[in-house]
Design a protein around this motif. Structure first.
Motif, PDB file in Angstrom:
ATOM      1  N   ALA A   1     -17.703  -1.832  -2.135  1.00  0.00           N
ATOM      2  CA  ALA A   1     -17.294  -3.178  -1.970  1.00  0.00           C
ATOM      3  C   ALA A   1     -15.878  -3.141  -0.985  1.00  0.00           C
ATOM      4  N   VAL A   2     -16.127  -4.441  -0.290  1.00  0.00           N
ATOM      5  CA  VAL A   2     -15.101  -4.548   0.836  1.00  0.00           C
ATOM      6  C   VAL A   2     -13.780  -5.327   0.125  1.00  0.00           C
ATOM      7  N   VAL A   3     -12.674  -4.525  -0.131  1.00  0.00           N
ATOM      8  CA  VAL A   3     -11.419  -4.950  -0.828  1.00  0.00           C
ATOM      9  C   VAL A   3     -10.367  -4.789   0.113  1.00  0.00           C
ATOM     10  N   HIS A   4      -9.205  -5.393  -0.511  1.00  0.00           N
ATOM     11  CA  HIS A   4      -7.948  -5.302   0.156  1.00  0.00           C
ATOM     12  C   HIS A   4      -7.375  -4.262  -1.107  1.00  0.00           C
ATOM     13  N   THR A   5      -6.913  -3.100  -0.719  1.00  0.00           N
ATOM     14  CA  THR A   5      -6.187  -2.070  -1.535  1.00  0.00           C
ATOM     15  C   THR A   5      -5.121  -2.753  -2.440  1.00  0.00           C
ATOM     16  N   ARG A   6      -5.143  -2.021  -3.519  1.00  0.00           N
ATOM     17  CA  ARG A   6      -3.886  -2.204  -4.285  1.00  0.00           C
ATOM     18  C   ARG A   6      -3.089  -1.070  -4.226  1.00  0.00           C
ATOM     19  N   VAL A   7      -1.507  -1.480  -4.065  1.00  0.00           N
ATOM     20  CA  VAL A   7      -0.660  -0.223  -3.457  1.00  0.00           C
ATOM     21  C   VAL A   7       0.135  -0.188  -4.512  1.00  0.00           C
ATOM     22  N   ASP A   8       0.581   1.151  -4.859  1.00  0.00           N
ATOM     23  CA  ASP A   8       1.465   1.700  -6.087  1.00  0.00           C
ATOM     24  C   ASP A   8       2.404   2.349  -5.137  1.00  0.00           C
ATOM     25  N   HIS A   9       3.645   2.151  -5.295  1.00  0.00           N
ATOM     26  CA  HIS A   9       4.830   3.102  -4.482  1.00  0.00           C
ATOM     27  C   HIS A   9       5.083   4.079  -5.446  1.00  0.00           C
ATOM     28  N   GLU A  10       5.239   5.291  -5.172  1.00  0.00           N
ATOM     29  CA  GLU A  10       5.730   6.444  -6.056  1.00  0.00           C
ATOM     30  C   GLU A  10       6.870   7.022  -5.278  1.00  0.00           C
ATOM     31  N   PRO A  11       7.691   7.507  -6.063  1.00  0.00           N
ATOM     32  CA  PRO A  11       8.944   8.257  -5.671  1.00  0.00           C
ATOM     33  C   PRO A  11       8.507   9.545  -4.928  1.00  0.00           C
ATOM     34  N   SER A  12       8.929  10.289  -3.665  1.00  0.00           N
ATOM     35  CA  SER A  12       8.610  11.467  -3.326  1.00  0.00           C
ATOM     36  C   SER A  12       9.878  12.407  -3.274  1.00  0.00           C
ATOM     37  N   SER A  13       9.673  13.435  -2.876  1.00  0.00           N
ATOM     38  CA  SER A  13      10.952  14.414  -2.604  1.00  0.00           C
ATOM     39  C   SER A  13      11.950  13.728  -1.729  1.00  0.00           C
ATOM     40  N   ARG A  14      11.340  13.078  -0.676  1.00  0.00           N
ATOM     41  CA  ARG A  14      12.230  12.595   0.259  1.00  0.00           C
ATOM     42  C   ARG A  14      13.121  11.355  -0.353  1.00  0.00           C
ATOM     43  N   THR A  15      12.843  10.652  -1.275  1.00  0.00           N
ATOM     44  CA  THR A  15      13.446   9.692  -2.112  1.00  0.00           C
ATOM     45  C   THR A  15      14.335  10.140  -2.914  1.00  0.00           C
TER      46      THR A  15
ATOM     47  N   TYR B   1      -5.260   2.399  -3.923  1.00  0.00           N
ATOM     48  CA  TYR B   1      -6.265   2.071  -4.931  1.00  0.00           C
ATOM     49  C   TYR B   1      -7.539   0.927  -4.642  1.00  0.00           C
ATOM     50  N   CYS B   2      -8.474   1.296  -5.279  1.00  0.00           N
ATOM     51  CA  CYS B   2      -9.584   0.216  -5.127  1.00  0.00           C
ATOM     52  C   CYS B   2      -9.237  -0.699  -6.440  1.00  0.00           C
ATOM     53  N   PRO B   3      -9.066  -1.887  -6.112  1.00  0.00           N
ATOM     54  CA  PRO B   3      -8.902  -2.916  -7.140  1.00  0.00           C
ATOM     55  C   PRO B   3     -10.152  -3.369  -8.022  1.00  0.00           C
ATOM     56  N   ALA B   4     -11.360  -3.027  -7.546  1.00  0.00           N
ATOM     57  CA  ALA B   4     -12.574  -3.463  -8.193  1.00  0.00           C
ATOM     58  C   ALA B   4     -12.781  -2.129  -9.383  1.00  0.00           C
ATOM     59  N   CYS B   5     -12.876  -0.963  -8.796  1.00  0.00           N
ATOM     60  CA  CYS B   5     -13.223   0.204  -9.583  1.00  0.00           C
ATOM     61  C   CYS B   5     -12.051   1.240  -9.911  1.00  0.00           C
ATOM     62  N   GLY B   6     -10.934   0.924  -9.489  1.00  0.00           N
ATOM     63  CA  GLY B   6      -9.734   1.752  -9.611  1.00  0.00           C
ATOM     64  C   GLY B   6      -9.574   3.163  -8.881  1.00  0.00           C
ATOM     65  N   SER B   7     -10.731   3.387  -8.037  1.00  0.00           N
ATOM     66  CA  SER B   7     -10.493   4.954  -7.548  1.00  0.00           C
ATOM     67  C   SER B   7      -9.625   4.918  -6.300  1.00  0.00           C
ATOM     68  N   TYR B   8      -9.136   6.241  -6.383  1.00  0.00           N
ATOM     69  CA  TYR B   8      -8.030   6.380  -5.235  1.00  0.00           C
ATOM     70  C   TYR B   8      -8.716   6.505  -4.014  1.00  0.00           C
ATOM     71  N   LEU B   9      -7.975   5.854  -2.905  1.00  0.00           N
ATOM     72  CA  LEU B   9      -8.454   5.822  -1.752  1.00  0.00           C
ATOM     73  C   LEU B   9      -7.781   6.546  -0.608  1.00  0.00           C
ATOM     74  N   GLY B  10      -6.479   6.740  -0.832  1.00  0.00           N
ATOM     75  CA  GLY B  10      -5.629   7.621  -0.092  1.00  0.00           C
ATOM     76  C   GLY B  10      -4.112   7.185  -0.191  1.00  0.00           C
ATOM     77  N   SER B  11      -3.239   7.781   0.522  1.00  0.00           N
ATOM     78  CA  SER B  11      -1.854   7.703   0.747  1.00  0.00           C
ATOM     79  C   SER B  11      -1.218   7.135   1.906  1.00  0.00           C
ATOM     80  N   TYR B  12       0.013   6.758   2.148  1.00  0.00           N
ATOM     81  CA  TYR B  12       0.599   6.825   3.026  1.00  0.00           C
ATOM     82  C   TYR B  12       1.940   7.269   2.991  1.00  0.00           C
ATOM     83  N   LYS B  13       2.359   8.418   3.499  1.00  0.00           N
ATOM     84  CA  LYS B  13       3.708   9.010   3.143  1.00  0.00           C
ATOM     85  C   LYS B  13       4.756   8.775   4.315  1.00  0.00           C
ATOM     86  N   ASN B  14       5.993   8.334   3.825  1.00  0.00           N
ATOM     87  CA  ASN B  14       7.175   7.953   4.826  1.00  0.00           C
ATOM     88  C   ASN B  14       7.700   9.163   5.012  1.00  0.00           C
TER      89      ASN B  14
END
Length: 130
Positions: free
Chosen positions: A72-86, A117-130
């Protein structure tokens, strides 16, 4: 009898109504080298299709992508998680005496990793690390 008074064929030499042609004998195949068979046994093969992302760059914000799981062509759902840098920023704020501000890195999305994450099926699509 025909019009000239002759019989078309003598009774013993009339051709049969239809006779299939006699089977022909095929020549023997030439001997093959050791280990070679003229007709190899059929093999079954398994084809595995692996879909590789098309180079979509995921950033800190929602991105329009095609989900590899549900297609499906979707806009990703973004969840923010703390990292070691945080955690490191929070500790540094405490060390420099700014302990009331040590929770700010946990409230700021720019100090955390963005998980897409995909909002339709909930699968993990990737991450962006600061």
């Amino acid at each position: 009898m025909n019009d000239k008074g002759r019989m078309p064929y003598p009774p013993q030499t009339q051709p049969p109504p239809y006779a299939p042609p006699a089977p022909q004998a095929y020549p023997e195949p030439a001997p093959q080298p050791y280990g070679f068979t003229a007709n190899p046994p059929p093999t079954t093969s398994t084809v595995t299709v692996i879909q590789v992302p098309t180079g979509t760059i995921l950033g800190p914000m929602s991105t329009c992508v095609t989900c590899p799981s549900c297609h499906a062509v979707v806009h990703t759902r973004v969840d923010h998680e703390p990292s070691s840098r945080t955690h490191m920023f929070a500790v540094l704020l405490c060390i420099f005496g700014l302990w009331p501000c040590c929770l700010f890195p946990y409230c700021m999305d720019s100090c955390q990793n963005s998980m897409h994450y995909c909002p339709a099926c909930g699968s993990y699509l990737g991450s962006y690390k600061n």
